[in-house]
Design an enzyme around this catalytic site. Structure first.
Site, PDB file in Angstrom:
ATOM      1  N   GLU A 103       0.847  -1.214   0.000  1.00  0.00           N
ATOM      2  CA  GLU A 103       0.000   0.000   0.000  1.00  0.00           C
ATOM      3  C   GLU A 103       0.873   1.252   0.000  1.00  0.00           C
ATOM      4  O   GLU A 103       0.550   2.248  -0.654  1.00  0.00           O
ATOM      5  CB  GLU A 103      -0.895  -0.029   1.248  1.00  0.00           C
ATOM      6  CG  GLU A 103      -1.866   1.114   1.386  1.00  0.00           C
ATOM      7  CD  GLU A 103      -3.055   1.037   0.435  1.00  0.00           C
ATOM      8  OE1 GLU A 103      -2.834   1.177  -0.774  1.00  0.00           O
ATOM      9  OE2 GLU A 103      -4.192   0.850   0.907  1.00  0.00           O
ATOM     10  N   THR A 130      -4.295   9.289  -4.609  1.00  0.00           N
ATOM     11  CA  THR A 130      -4.317   9.303  -3.142  1.00  0.00           C
ATOM     12  C   THR A 130      -3.245  10.246  -2.592  1.00  0.00           C
ATOM     13  O   THR A 130      -3.506  11.015  -1.665  1.00  0.00           O
ATOM     14  CB  THR A 130      -4.120   7.876  -2.584  1.00  0.00           C
ATOM     15  OG1 THR A 130      -5.202   7.079  -3.056  1.00  0.00           O
ATOM     16  CG2 THR A 130      -4.107   7.848  -1.073  1.00  0.00           C
TER      17      THR A 130
END
Ligand code: HSE
Length: 305
Positions: free
Chosen positions: A128, A180
């Site tokens: 991630e 993001t």
């Protein structure tokens, strides 16, 4: 060659007021990964989708998570991954988390399930990190544990599964890109105490509402005074959608993860369908391409296929 196939689900992070600490697992969409032990050293990757993701394991979310696991293993040389991404990267419903979570669960099966779920979250967070520039677990934890999870602490990891009543999610995915890392960079580094008080009251209210199956409390607590005011500017017609959905009976909702997807929670399948119509009503007039779908909460997380 021993191999295992898994389905790895999409997730909704933050759940409005719980930036970086709350997440929920969706029934659909799901990625599909087939993982085998390999005689080649390291991780080899074969993509069987149209997303053109890197095959160099050090640049691939799944690859990085698997390399972290390999670091701990003296008796195996490597993994071969066949990756079929269904969840569009950058959609805001945990595409990178599905990549990282799916493969570590698959690897754990190949290794005789020696690692706990919490340890698997830890491995997956390295994947991630290369996708979003931050090591957050609020998509990975619900993908691995299923249901709704609270990340009480990242260091050391402390993940708590939260009980919840029946819930239906309606998702709107505008076909625009929100990275993001960018959506994190626009957030203030410091916040006024008064906003912090409102936010932690809402987080406590939301968790209590889930655990006590109190739909009114869930609805009242779905408020974000810290992140939404900034990130909503990245999603065209955000407040129009939100208001129309609430008028159609949604309990509430907001940005899914860092966007651009939005999600709404509803008490029944019928309301979730009305909410979907409300989303289509607003976005249908914008000229922006979009998809919508309805999902229940997935209590299992990554599963064997
Ligand atoms: N909690 C993360 C964020 C989720 O909001 O930046 C991103 O997927």
């Amino acid at each position: 060659m021993k191999s295992v196939k898994v389905k790895s689900p999409a997730t909704v992070a933050n759940l409005v007021c719980g930036f970086d600490i709350l997440g929920l697992c969706l029934d659909n969409p799901c990625d599909e990964f087939t993982l085998s032990l390999s005689d080649e050293v390291g991780v080899t990757i074969e993509n069987i989708d149209d997303y053109d993701l890197p095959t160099d394991a050090t640049k691939n979310v799944s690859g990085v998570a698997l390399l972290k696991m390999l670091d701990q293993e003296k008796d195996i040389k490597g993994f071969h991954l066949i990756s079929k991404k269904i969840i569009k990267p950058g959609s805001g419903i945990g595409s990178s988390a599905a990549s990282a979570a799916g493969v570590v669960v698959a690897a754990n099966h190949l290794l005789g399930n020696k690692y706990s779920k919490q340890q698997l979250v830890d491995f997956a967070m390295y994947g991630e990190e290369i996708a979003s520039g931050a090591k957050h677990a609020d998509n990975i934890a619900p993908a691995i544990f299923g249901g709704i999870t609270l990340i009480r602490s990242n260091h050391p990891l402390d993940i708590i599964s939260i009980d919840y009543p029946e819930l239906f999610l309606t998702i709107l995915h505008p076909q625009i890109e929100v990275k993001t890392a960018d959506a994190r960079n626009i957030l203030p580094k410091e916040i006024p105490l008064i906003n912090a008080v409102t936010q932690w009251a809402n987080v406590a209210g939301l968790v209590t509402g889930f655990m006590q199956h109190d739909y009114d409390l869930i609805s009242r607590s779905l408020e974000d005074v810290i992140v939404e005011p900034y990130r909503s500017t990245l999603i065209p017609h955000f407040y129009e959608v939100k208001n129309a959905c609430k008028e159609s009976g949604a309990l509430g909702g907001g940005i899914s993860g860092s966007g651009p997807s939005m999600f709404m929670l509803s008490k029944t399948a019928e309301i979730a369908v009305s909410v979907e119509l409300a989303m289509k009503g607003v976005y249908g007039k914008t000229g922006i391409e979009f998809h919508t779908h309805i999902s229940k909460v997935n209590k299992n997380g990554v599963s064997l296929k």
